[in-house]
Enzyme design. Structure first.
Site, PDB file in Angstrom:
ATOM      1  N   HIS A  13       0.878  -1.191   0.000  1.00 48.47           N
ATOM      2  CA  HIS A  13       0.000   0.000   0.000  1.00 48.47           C
ATOM      3  C   HIS A  13       0.907   1.231   0.000  1.00 48.47           C
ATOM      4  CE1 HIS A  13      -3.666   2.309   1.745  1.00 48.47           C
ATOM      5  NE2 HIS A  13      -2.765   3.191   1.352  1.00 48.47           N
ATOM      6  N   HIS A  15       1.573   5.402  -1.674  1.00 48.13           N
ATOM      7  CA  HIS A  15       1.197   6.587  -2.463  1.00 48.13           C
ATOM      8  C   HIS A  15       2.456   7.163  -3.097  1.00 48.13           C
ATOM      9  CE1 HIS A  15      -2.866   6.746  -0.721  1.00 48.13           C
ATOM     10  NE2 HIS A  15      -2.267   6.199   0.327  1.00 48.13           N
ATOM     11  N   LEU A  16       2.495   7.138  -4.415  1.00 51.58           N
ATOM     12  CA  LEU A  16       3.669   7.683  -5.122  1.00 51.58           C
ATOM     13  C   LEU A  16       3.402   9.052  -5.717  1.00 51.58           C
ATOM     14  CD1 LEU A  16       5.270   4.697  -7.091  1.00 51.58           C
ATOM     15  CD2 LEU A  16       6.225   5.925  -5.130  1.00 51.58           C
ATOM     16  N   ARG A  17       2.105   9.439  -5.791  1.00 52.59           N
ATOM     17  CA  ARG A  17       1.751  10.732  -6.416  1.00 52.59           C
ATOM     18  C   ARG A  17       2.168  10.759  -7.891  1.00 52.59           C
ATOM     19  NH1 ARG A  17      -1.169  10.946  -1.897  1.00 52.59           N
ATOM     20  NH2 ARG A  17      -0.137  11.889  -0.114  1.00 52.59           N
ATOM     21  N   ASN A  41      -5.285   7.404  -5.737  1.00 46.58           N
ATOM     22  CA  ASN A  41      -5.974   8.651  -5.357  1.00 46.58           C
ATOM     23  C   ASN A  41      -5.226   9.893  -5.842  1.00 46.58           C
ATOM     24  OD1 ASN A  41      -3.908   8.156  -3.442  1.00 46.58           O
ATOM     25  ND2 ASN A  41      -4.969   9.292  -1.838  1.00 46.58           N
ATOM     26  N   LYS A  99      -9.639  -0.358  -5.601  1.00 51.29           N
ATOM     27  CA  LYS A  99      -9.605   0.300  -4.301  1.00 51.29           C
ATOM     28  C   LYS A  99     -10.923   0.976  -3.975  1.00 51.29           C
ATOM     29  CE  LYS A  99      -7.984   2.226  -0.627  1.00 51.29           C
ATOM     30  NZ  LYS A  99      -6.704   2.469   0.014  1.00 51.29           N
ATOM     31  N   HIS A 136     -10.387   1.118   2.122  1.00 51.31           N
ATOM     32  CA  HIS A 136     -10.149   2.090   3.195  1.00 51.31           C
ATOM     33  C   HIS A 136     -11.337   1.942   4.139  1.00 51.31           C
ATOM     34  CE1 HIS A 136      -8.705   5.937   5.027  1.00 51.31           C
ATOM     35  NE2 HIS A 136      -9.926   5.826   5.529  1.00 51.31           N
ATOM     36  N   HIS A 174      -4.421  -0.725   5.997  1.00 51.92           N
ATOM     37  CA  HIS A 174      -3.994   0.054   7.166  1.00 51.92           C
ATOM     38  C   HIS A 174      -4.916  -0.149   8.363  1.00 51.92           C
ATOM     39  CE1 HIS A 174      -6.989   2.731   5.526  1.00 51.92           C
ATOM     40  NE2 HIS A 174      -6.200   3.321   4.664  1.00 51.92           N
ATOM     41  N   ASP A 247       1.634   2.656   3.517  1.00 50.75           N
ATOM     42  CA  ASP A 247       0.777   3.845   3.381  1.00 50.75           C
ATOM     43  C   ASP A 247       1.615   5.125   3.422  1.00 50.75           C
ATOM     44  OD1 ASP A 247      -1.502   5.249   2.900  1.00 50.75           O
ATOM     45  OD2 ASP A 247      -2.344   5.024   4.910  1.00 50.75           O
ATOM     46  N   HIS A 251       3.306  14.587   1.492  1.00 46.59           N
ATOM     47  CA  HIS A 251       2.732  15.909   1.203  1.00 46.59           C
ATOM     48  C   HIS A 251       3.841  16.923   1.437  1.00 46.59           C
ATOM     49  CE1 HIS A 251      -1.547  14.775   1.079  1.00 46.59           C
ATOM     50  NE2 HIS A 251      -1.280  13.936   2.061  1.00 46.59           N
TER      51      HIS A 251
END
Ligand code: OTD
Ligand code: ZN
Ligand code: ZN
Length: 346
Positions: A13, A15-17, A41, A99, A136, A174, A247, A251
């Site tokens: 899980h 987030h690579l953006r 996302n 997802k 989620h 998560h 996860d 940011h």
């Protein structure tokens, strides 16, 4: 023990953006992980197989020269997702999971699902073709206290869904509560859970004691100590239903250090060192490999990595940067609040 050789880990899980942030963070994952399940996302989200194909190409293009890394793509479930598109995505080998974001549950989830009934045709197809649903697991009902949202989700959404579609394979992502751990343990097949690095280390005090600490704020929010202890017990137990999903969610600092800071903790760079510390504390270093490298692939029907990595316990503490610089701004690195000695030696 001062040295431990394990199969190369995967992150189930992540987030690579996109764009400059993707370029700034991907090296930290590719250094230690062979594969990762990539969260969809983005803005706009990765909704169709076509979107996922294009996003995968952007990820591959951003991998630093010399690193090998395989992104495993997911689709962001909406009430308009086409069952045929999902099936084609799986058949082509591109799509590893779909997802479910309850609308409003976390960062960039406003396009998610409001009424699960509207997604039943695609969920039925996924059950039929054996494509896992990553969830989620929090309700977004305003009346429900934020610390109870996972437990209420299990009772009012997840359990009814699994009764309705017992063949659907569900990853509860998560997991942050003892309720989640107990639910997974008590269920038969077709349910597993990922656990983050940070939820094994912090409880909710980290966010609130001595001032508001935005770099410990994430969703689902960290809970009471008894929940952290339940997560640690599950992660270090060797139980095949639990595996790592960091996860890690970068940011840029200004977006977290403000009056309405966004959720997400960045751990890709020091996750393996943090985990080795946790497993050593629990007297479970011999089960680290199950958590990071064996249970996840088994659940997703993939072979574990053949390559090995060696972790070495250094006498002197390691130094990780306080922040990393990305083309999208500085990103603060998760501080576990203890010194790290376990080094991924290669
Ligand atoms: N939680 N932040 C993000 C996602 C996750 O719920 C999650 O998976 C993010 O920034 O994308 C976060 O705190
Ligand atoms: Zn989430
Ligand atoms: Zn996430």
């Amino acid at each position: 023990m001062t040295e431990l050789t394990i199969r190369r880990p995967d992150d189930w899980h992540l987030h690579l953006r996109d764009g400059a942030m993707l370029a700034g963070v991907i090296g930290d994952t590719a250094r230690h992980f062979a594969r990762a399940i990539i969260m969809p996302n983005l803005v706009p989200p990765v909704v169709t197989t076509e979107d996922a194909k294009a996003y995968r190409a952007r990820i591959l293009a951003a991998i630093p020269a010399g690193d090998r890394f395989e992104p495993l793509m997911t689709l962001y479930l909406t009430e308009h997702t086409e069952p045929d598109d999902v099936e084609a995505g799986k058949a082509s080998g591109l799509i590893t999971a779909v997802k479910l974001y309850p609308a409003g549950a976390t960062t960039n989830s406003h396009g998610g699902v409001r009424n699960l009934d509207n997604a039943m045709p695609v969920l039925e197809r996924m059950a039929k073709i054996g494509l896992p649903l990553c969830v989620h697991g929090e309700v977004t009902t305003p009346e429900v206290d934020i610390f109870d949202r996972e437990a209420v989700f299990i009772e009012t959404v997840l359990d009814p869904l699994r009764k309705r579609l017992p063949e659907l394979k569900v990853t509860m992502e998560h997991v942050t509560t003892k309720d989640g751990i107990d639910y997974i343990r008590s269920s038969g097949r077709n349910l597993a859970g990922s656990i983050t690095t940070h939820h094994l280390i912090i409880n909710r005090n980290a966010i609130l004691v001595g001032g508001i600490r935005p770099h410990y704020y994430c969703l689902p929010v960290a809970k009471r100590e008894e929940h952290r202890l339940a997560l640690r017990e599950a992660a270090t137990s060797g139980d095949r239903r639990f595996f790592l999903g960091t996860d890690s969610a970068p940011h840029a600092d200004p977006l977290k250090e403000c009056a309405c800071g966004c959720a997400g903790i960045y751990t890709s760079i020091n996750t393996m060192s943090c985990l080795a510390h946790v497993f050593e504390d629990e007297g479970a270093l011999d089960r680290l490999e199950a958590f990071t490298s064996l249970n996840g692939p088994a659940w997703y029907g993939l072979a574990p990595n053949e390559e090995r990595v060696t972790l070495v316990r250094r006498d002197d503490p390691l130094s990780f940067p306080h922040k990393i610089d990305t083309g999208a701004g500085p990103v603060t690195v998760f501080d576990p609040m203890f010194k790290l000695h376990w080094d991924v030696a290669g």
